[in-house]
Write an enzyme that holds these catalytic residues in place. Structure first.
Site, PDB file in Angstrom:
ATOM      1  CE  LYS A 176     -19.998 -29.134 -17.361  1.00  0.00           C
ATOM      2  NZ  LYS A 176     -21.118 -28.687 -18.226  1.00  0.00           N
ATOM      3  CE  LYS A 218     -16.879 -26.343 -19.034  1.00  0.00           C
ATOM      4  NZ  LYS A 218     -17.700 -25.336 -18.322  1.00  0.00           N
ATOM      5  CG  ASP A 269      -1.994  -1.084   1.128  1.00  0.00           C
ATOM      6  OD1 ASP A 269      -2.250  -1.582   0.015  1.00  0.00           O
ATOM      7  OD2 ASP A 269      -2.552  -1.442   2.189  1.00  0.00           O
TER       8      ASP A 269
END
Length: 791
Positions: free
Chosen positions: A324, A126, A39
């Site tokens: 899948k 995926k 920062d």
């Protein structure tokens, strides 16, 4: 920056440093500086650019603001279409895909005498996010686009610039002059949880799942909103290219990583379909522990020459497939809502569903939590609903498909009488005490008032009492408890210790040996630790961790059972509502009777002792006054008050003239103090609290106890995640607690350390996000040995 340093040179130096740290944090997962230092660098660069706007460059880290809000997105035509993938849903489909690949390449199939030639496949999870395209020209990010319909997408350049791990300028060298990178924008599980937490705090709508959150965030017309969302990018391939790249899929991804882009840490190369299936099974087993949502695995032929030879069919490549996982979300019909009664009397709605396959399991019931959740969902019987099941998590109703609601849909109403015993069902009330006043509001829970006269509560109370983490009475399962309650042999946990051989052997399924074994197990569990006993009692809102805290802090059943709510809140992590639940439980006459019977019938508590050294003389008079929440008297006023008066009695008896001598003690505070202690009942109660602090040894005048040398982790909060090999997480938890640590189930900024084993997921990701120190198993073992724990 020194006074003599050129601002332009310093800005270049700062950009290089910040880009390096971004790369180390987001891509390599090896941060080298704390967030505070990052920062400082960022703020210094921003200050230089604000002072000299001509020094701002398009690829500066400060330019991730993404530009001004848009009225609409422009369109982008994909020069190389972003095609979808074919799907495989079982092992045979994957083997068929591999066969088609080998046949398309005319590779030897193999026979009895000779092995065939296997194909190399690039394997990646995926991600369940939104596909996007990033276009780089001469290493500079010039455009971002959604996939859209594959041929045309939306221009979201301003939004993708706000994603922290998307490089505005590629690192290193050797990248093509034109490079289109394709990947998935997603939100991690930890980021999604934090996003919804913020939404709940702000009273705004929460997101249903991480994918919806990511998609909605990317399609914000105001990039500042996108910037506030915890989006991440992971690349999986390329589109149009003008320049040289490696000749394999894995090689390309490694090059993209070297140029500053994030790729999957699960990227692997498999040889042959069997290794692909092994990868699929491994990722599937670890799916719930991953830090992000996935819905399958993508396999791509690794050799680019092979990809070109195989080509495409219709709108999908012949060289890639998505294997899948079984769907985690499905739509089904809500047939009814039934109500179950728990051990504390909570009457909980449960959805009865038309059976449907979700994540490989037939689901016919789902959790609805409470009636507030039913109201939030707008749920009616007959609705079509989306349900979700992740890992071993109980299926949940996520949302109602409102457009499918039938005309005869019926509202969900809480029963007025308990469905088990017929007693009244009442909504709980929350009592909030502030500034000496009580505010009563309705809670989310409805309870049967029948208590242990309600068989459902009695059965659940005894099942909880004998459970593994409570008294751990082996052999007392739910069916046996039901028999004991139904036959009237047991009407409280204490009755277990009066059972006789003749009574047990008469039960269904019992013979001589099993009857003796059960009675022996009951007798063998008469020496629980104080923490286990407190947990076994089933006090509302008191889980295992709170029970351990009570035992560790107050040290004895006598102190815990006598503790006033105002004293209990001095314990770490005990809030006002939990404190009142604990006090109310021990004040209830029936509970006192059962506890007395348990002790009379042979229960001997272990690990009872003195008050925790951390609590001895830990309460100051100023803190005591502050916690009374006297109108007009806050922390500073309490400190000024106690600086003038040394005792509580003196403060209570102070008149107007004495109070006026207190430095900067306002008239409002003086009036509030006088009115507060003018109530004689309140004065008496405050003195009662003080007396209990004296009795317990927590009073400001009590002698301080020596700190225990055997508690080196006292006051620290640890979290365990992943799988440990040397011992189970439960054993690791016991070891850490023996050293004084509190072992929590979630990571926060207050967490001292996270122990992460293989398969660590969202908790590890959140620890990294919050810069919480992380130990592996070997580091934990070294720590335990160092502090004398016998392994």
């Amino acid at each position: 920056m020194t006074q003599t340093q050129d601002p332009a040179a310093r800005a270049i130096e700062l950009r290089e440093q910040i880009d390096l740290h971004n790369h180390r944090y987001y891509v390599l997962d090896e941060p080298s500086i704390p967030d505070a230092e990052y920062d400082r660098l960022f703020n210094e660069l921003r200050a230089i650019e604000e002072a000299s706007p001509d020094l701002i460059t398009p690829d500066s880290p400060t330019q991730r603001v993404g530009g001004a809000p848009l009225s609409a997105f422009g369109t982008v035509t994909h020069e190389v279409p972003m095609l979808s993938l074919g799907n495989a849903f079982d092992e045979q489909s994957m083997r068929d895909f591999d066969r088609r690949v080998r046949e398309g390449l005319d590779l030897p199939a193999g026979d009895l005498f000779e092995a065939g030639q296997d194909v190399e496949y690039c394997c990646e999870p995926k991600l369940d996010g939104l596909a996007v395209s990033l276009l780089y020209e001469n290493g500079q990010l010039v455009r971002g686009a959604t996939r859209g319909d594959g041929s045309t997408g939306e221009d979201i350049s301003g939004n993708v610039r706000t994603i922290r791990n998307v490089p505005l300028k590629l690192r290193g060298q050797g990248w093509p002059t034109l490079l289109e990178v394709r990947g998935e924008v997603f939100i991690s599980k930890a980021g999604f949880e934090a996003l919804n937490d913020r939404a709940r705090e702000a009273g705004t709508k929460t997101f249903a799942n991480p994918r919806n959150a990511a998609a909605g965030s990317l399609r914000q017309l105001d990039p500042s909103i996108t910037r506030s969302r915890p989006l991440e990018f992971c690349c999986y391939g390329i589109g149009q290219v003008d320049g040289d790249l490696p000749d394999t899929q894995v090689g390309i991804l490694h090059s993209l990583r070297d140029w500053g882009l994030s790729i999957s840490r699960e990227l692997k190369l498999a040889v042959g379909v069997d290794q692909c299936l092994d990868y699929y099974r491994d990722i599937g087993e670890r799916r719930a522990a991953l830090g992000y949502e996935i819905d399958g695995v993508v396999f791509k032929v690794n050799q680019l020459a092979y990809q070109r030879e195989l080509g495409f069919r219709a709108r999908e490549p012949r060289w890639a497939i998505a294997h899948k996982f079984p769907a985690m979300e499905e739509i089904t019909e809500l047939l009814d809502v039934e109500f179950q009664v728990g051990r504390t009397g909570a009457v909980t709605p449960v959805a009865r569903l038309r059976p449907v396959q979700v994540a490989g399991v037939t689901v016919s019931n789902a959790s609805l939590h409470n009636m507030d959740e039913v109201k939030r969902l707008g749920l009616m019987i007959g609705d079509s609903v989306i349900i979700r099941r992740a890992g071993d998590v109980i299926p949940q109703v996520m949302q109602v498909v409102a457009e499918r609601r039938p005309a005869d849909a019926k509202p969900v109403d809480i029963p007025q009488q308990c469905p088990v015993c017929g007693a009244d069902v009442e909504r709980t009330q929350l009592v909030k005490r502030t500034r000496g006043r009580e505010t009563v509001s309705e809670g989310a829970v409805y309870r049967c008032v029948g208590r242990l006269t309600c068989q459902a509560q009695l059965k659940q109370a005894i099942i909880h009492f004998v459970s593994r983490r409570a008294l751990d009475i082996d052999g007392l399962g739910e069916k046996i408890v039901e028999q004991l309650v139904n036959t009237g042999l047991v009407s409280s946990p204490a009755d277990l210790y009066l059972l006789t051989y003749e009574q047990v052997i008469a039960l269904e399924g019992f013979a001589e040996i099993s009857s003796k074994n059960l009675l022996g197990a009951i007798q063998d569990c008469k020496e629980p630790t104080l923490a286990r006993f407190i947990y076994a009692l089933g006090i509302p809102d008191v889980g295992e961790e709170t029970a351990k805290l009570l035992a560790r802090s107050l040290g004895s059943l006598a102190r815990i059972s006598q503790a006033l709510p105002e004293v209990l809140v001095y314990l770490p992590d005990v809030g006002a509502e939990v404190a009142h639940e604990i006090h109310a439980f021990f004040a209830e006459e029936h509970n006192q009777t059962v506890i007395g019977q348990l002790l009379e019938r042979g229960i001997q508590l272990q690990e009872e002792g003195d008050l925790s050294p951390d609590l001895a003389a830990s309460i100051t008079l100023a803190e005591f006054i502050t916690r009374l929440e006297i109108p007009g008297v806050a922390k500073t006023g309490a400190e000024r008050l106690t600086a003038s008066f040394n005792t509580l009695q003196a403060i209570m008896d102070a008149d107007w003239l004495e109070l006026k001598t207190v430095a900067r003690f306002t008239e409002k505070a003086q009036s509030g103090l006088r009115e507060y202690f003018a109530d004689s009942a309140r004065r008496e109660h405050v003195l009662r609290i003080e007396q209990q602090l004296k009795d317990f040894g927590m009073h400001w005048d009590s002698p301080r106890a020596a700190q225990s040398e055997g508690m080196p982790l006292s006051g620290q909060t640890w979290v365990l995640t992943g799988t440990l090999e040397t011992f189970s997480r439960d054993v690791a938890k016991e070891h850490l607690e023996s050293l004084g640590a509190k072992v929590a189930g979630s990571v926060s900024a207050k967490t001292h350390c996270v122990v992460a084993g293989p398969g660590a997921g969202s908790k590890l990701a959140k620890a990294e996000q919050l810069s919480v120190p992380v130990l592996d198993e070997q580091g934990l073992l070294k720590l335990l040995v160092k502090h004398g724990v016998t392994l």
